[in-house]
Design a protein around this motif. Structure first.
Motif, PDB file in Angstrom:
ATOM      1  N   MET A   1       0.838  -1.201   0.000  1.00 35.19           N
ATOM      2  CA  MET A   1       0.000   0.000   0.000  1.00 35.19           C
ATOM      3  C   MET A   1       0.871   1.248   0.000  1.00 35.19           C
ATOM      4  SD  MET A   1      -3.103  -1.166  -0.045  1.00 35.19           S
ATOM      5  CE  MET A   1      -4.128   0.202   0.477  1.00 35.19           C
ATOM      6  N   ASN A   2       0.355   2.284  -0.621  1.00 34.88           N
ATOM      7  CA  ASN A   2       1.078   3.540  -0.698  1.00 34.88           C
ATOM      8  C   ASN A   2       0.172   4.637  -0.162  1.00 34.88           C
ATOM      9  OD1 ASN A   2       2.487   5.812  -1.371  1.00 34.88           O
ATOM     10  ND2 ASN A   2       2.625   5.375  -3.555  1.00 34.88           N
ATOM     11  N   ALA A   3       0.630   5.344   0.879  1.00 30.56           N
ATOM     12  CA  ALA A   3      -0.223   6.346   1.521  1.00 30.56           C
ATOM     13  C   ALA A   3      -0.319   7.637   0.726  1.00 30.56           C
ATOM     14  CB  ALA A   3       0.308   6.656   2.924  1.00 30.56           C
ATOM     15  N   ALA A   4       0.538   7.817  -0.264  1.00 33.41           N
ATOM     16  CA  ALA A   4       0.549   9.065  -1.020  1.00 33.41           C
ATOM     17  C   ALA A   4      -0.603   9.096  -2.032  1.00 33.41           C
ATOM     18  CB  ALA A   4       1.877   9.218  -1.751  1.00 33.41           C
ATOM     19  N   PRO A   5      -1.297  10.224  -2.158  1.00 35.73           N
ATOM     20  CA  PRO A   5      -2.335  10.347  -3.184  1.00 35.73           C
ATOM     21  C   PRO A   5      -1.692  10.474  -4.556  1.00 35.73           C
ATOM     22  CG  PRO A   5      -2.009  12.445  -2.109  1.00 35.73           C
ATOM     23  CD  PRO A   5      -1.142  11.453  -1.370  1.00 35.73           C
ATOM     24  N   PRO A   6      -2.473  10.295  -5.631  1.00 32.10           N
ATOM     25  CA  PRO A   6      -1.914  10.495  -6.969  1.00 32.10           C
ATOM     26  C   PRO A   6      -1.378  11.917  -7.136  1.00 32.10           C
ATOM     27  CG  PRO A   6      -4.091   9.478  -7.074  1.00 32.10           C
ATOM     28  CD  PRO A   6      -3.880   9.916  -5.660  1.00 32.10           C
ATOM     29  N   GLY A   7      -0.340  12.047  -7.945  1.00 26.05           N
ATOM     30  CA  GLY A   7       0.201  13.372  -8.219  1.00 26.05           C
ATOM     31  C   GLY A   7      -0.447  14.038  -9.416  1.00 26.05           C
ATOM     32  N   LEU A   8      -1.121  13.234 -10.261  1.00 26.24           N
ATOM     33  CA  LEU A   8      -1.722  13.755 -11.481  1.00 26.24           C
ATOM     34  C   LEU A   8      -2.768  12.775 -11.984  1.00 26.24           C
ATOM     35  CD1 LEU A   8      -1.640  15.848 -13.869  1.00 26.24           C
ATOM     36  CD2 LEU A   8       0.024  14.314 -14.955  1.00 26.24           C
ATOM     37  N   VAL A   9      -3.911  13.297 -12.410  1.00 25.31           N
ATOM     38  CA  VAL A   9      -4.931  12.499 -13.090  1.00 25.31           C
ATOM     39  C   VAL A   9      -4.916  12.889 -14.563  1.00 25.31           C
ATOM     40  CG1 VAL A   9      -7.355  11.837 -13.200  1.00 25.31           C
ATOM     41  CG2 VAL A   9      -6.344  12.491 -10.997  1.00 25.31           C
ATOM     42  N   ILE A  10      -4.735  11.889 -15.421  1.00 25.25           N
ATOM     43  CA  ILE A  10      -4.708  12.124 -16.864  1.00 25.25           C
ATOM     44  C   ILE A  10      -5.984  11.546 -17.462  1.00 25.25           C
ATOM     45  CG2 ILE A  10      -3.445  11.842 -19.022  1.00 25.25           C
ATOM     46  CD1 ILE A  10      -0.928  11.292 -17.433  1.00 25.25           C
ATOM     47  N   PHE A  11      -6.838  12.420 -17.968  1.00 26.59           N
ATOM     48  CA  PHE A  11      -8.092  12.000 -18.589  1.00 26.59           C
ATOM     49  C   PHE A  11      -7.912  11.830 -20.091  1.00 26.59           C
ATOM     50  CE2 PHE A  11      -9.581  14.289 -14.808  1.00 26.59           C
ATOM     51  CZ  PHE A  11     -10.597  13.467 -14.334  1.00 26.59           C
ATOM     52  N   ASP A  12      -8.479  10.755 -20.638  1.00 30.47           N
ATOM     53  CA  ASP A  12      -8.729  10.726 -22.074  1.00 30.47           C
ATOM     54  C   ASP A  12      -9.839  11.735 -22.367  1.00 30.47           C
ATOM     55  OD1 ASP A  12      -8.699   9.797 -24.755  1.00 30.47           O
ATOM     56  OD2 ASP A  12     -10.390   8.487 -24.318  1.00 30.47           O
ATOM     57  N   CYS A  13     -10.026  12.076 -23.620  1.00 29.56           N
ATOM     58  CA  CYS A  13     -11.053  13.060 -23.972  1.00 29.56           C
ATOM     59  C   CYS A  13     -12.336  12.398 -24.462  1.00 29.56           C
ATOM     60  CB  CYS A  13     -10.512  14.020 -25.033  1.00 29.56           C
ATOM     61  SG  CYS A  13     -11.632  15.397 -25.415  1.00 29.56           S
ATOM     62  N   ASP A  14     -12.309  11.794 -25.647  1.00 30.43           N
ATOM     63  CA  ASP A  14     -13.513  11.218 -26.233  1.00 30.43           C
ATOM     64  C   ASP A  14     -13.971   9.998 -25.441  1.00 30.43           C
ATOM     65  OD1 ASP A  14     -13.899  12.877 -28.688  1.00 30.43           O
ATOM     66  OD2 ASP A  14     -11.876  12.150 -29.109  1.00 30.43           O
ATOM     67  N   GLY A  15     -15.215  10.052 -24.979  1.00 32.31           N
ATOM     68  CA  GLY A  15     -15.775   8.945 -24.229  1.00 32.31           C
ATOM     69  C   GLY A  15     -15.525   9.009 -22.742  1.00 32.31           C
ATOM     70  N   VAL A  16     -14.640   9.916 -22.306  1.00 32.70           N
ATOM     71  CA  VAL A  16     -14.358  10.087 -20.880  1.00 32.70           C
ATOM     72  C   VAL A  16     -14.796  11.469 -20.412  1.00 32.70           C
ATOM     73  CG1 VAL A  16     -12.518  10.222 -19.138  1.00 32.70           C
ATOM     74  CG2 VAL A  16     -12.496   8.395 -20.846  1.00 32.70           C
ATOM     75  N   LEU A  17     -14.420  12.497 -21.150  1.00 32.07           N
ATOM     76  CA  LEU A  17     -14.850  13.860 -20.840  1.00 32.07           C
ATOM     77  C   LEU A  17     -16.043  14.283 -21.681  1.00 32.07           C
ATOM     78  CD1 LEU A  17     -11.357  15.615 -20.597  1.00 32.07           C
ATOM     79  CD2 LEU A  17     -12.817  14.880 -18.689  1.00 32.07           C
ATOM     80  N   VAL A  18     -16.015  13.953 -22.964  1.00 26.75           N
ATOM     81  CA  VAL A  18     -17.110  14.321 -23.866  1.00 26.75           C
ATOM     82  C   VAL A  18     -17.740  13.061 -24.439  1.00 26.75           C
ATOM     83  CG1 VAL A  18     -16.127  16.571 -24.426  1.00 26.75           C
ATOM     84  CG2 VAL A  18     -15.540  14.601 -25.847  1.00 26.75           C
ATOM     85  N   ASP A  19     -19.063  13.069 -24.552  1.00 21.88           N
ATOM     86  CA  ASP A  19     -19.822  11.890 -24.965  1.00 21.88           C
ATOM     87  C   ASP A  19     -19.908  11.847 -26.485  1.00 21.88           C
ATOM     88  OD1 ASP A  19     -21.236   9.590 -24.637  1.00 21.88           O
ATOM     89  OD2 ASP A  19     -23.025  10.529 -23.774  1.00 21.88           O
TER      90      ASP A  19
END
Length: 222
Positions: A1-19
């Protein structure tokens, strides 16, 4: 286990941010049918979901056994942008996720920069990602190669192992895994089994579940 939170969230665009996936499939499928290549939605997803346009066009030429018209790509883009302008919406729940997200985030897409800016702008998300948009046009190889995600992490100043990728396509999941990142597979459209097969560490079907998954303190060797 790692107690540190993520340093960065990388989103895809099509299908993840826009429908956009159903819209894009309809436009591309209609144009392919006009060239004699008839594919259903499942076949379209299997062949093209999450891939660069260059890859898609090369595959079409291979299947047709001959070249496409010179103006095919330009006409496709015109029809697609018209359809997106009329129909595009954010993925349900993603605005609320972004509203509550305290972690740094960016977007990395196999789509071209103009299309990404147009799509995010159309649904009101562009200001949230301004200066943090990364396209396959910026690297030698698009997804499923890891280049784009590594580029995004480098530009954002975060080690790959500290990044979490949110992806809806097998190509995107494979790219995140190859980059040494933790990958959350969004299976609202893509069958969950396909995302697990290529290494997604967790799979979810509603954006409501994403905040809790981002809060998990795990290593990317899950």
């Amino acid at each position: 286990m790692n107690a540190a939170p993520p340093g960065l969230v990388i989103f895809d665009c099509d299908g993840v941010l826009v429908d956009s996936e159903a819209i894009a499939n309809r436009v591309f499928g209609r144009m392919l049918a006009g060239q004699g290549l008839v594919l259903d939605d499942a076949q379209m997803d299997e062949l093209f979901l999450g891939r660069t346009m260059a890859h898609c066009l090369a595959l079409v030429v291979e299947r047709l056994g001959g070249p496409l018209p010179d103006d095919f790509e330009a006409e496709h883009d015109r029809q697609l942008f018209d359809a997106l302008a009329a129909e595009l919406a954010p993925v349900p729940g993603v605005v609320q996720v972004l509203d509550g997200l305290a972690l740094p985030y960016c977007v990395a897409s196999n789509g071209g920069p103009d299309k990404m800016r147009f799509s995010l702008g159309r649904v009101g998300l562009l200001p949230r990602f301004e200066g943090r948009l990364f396209s396959a046009a910026h690297v030698a190889r698009g997804k499923p190669a890891p280049d784009l995600f590594l580029h995004a992490a480098g530009r954002m100043g975060v080690a790959p192992a500290a990044c979490v990728v949110v992806e809806d396509s097998p190509a995107g999941v494979a790219a995140g895994v190859a980059a040494g990142m933790r990958v959350l597979g969004f299976a609202a459209r893509t069958p969950a089994v396909r995302l697990r097969e290529v290494g997604a560490h967790r799979v979810f079907t509603s954006m409501d579940a994403l905040p809790a998954l981002l809060d998990e303190r795990v290593t990317n060797a899950v």
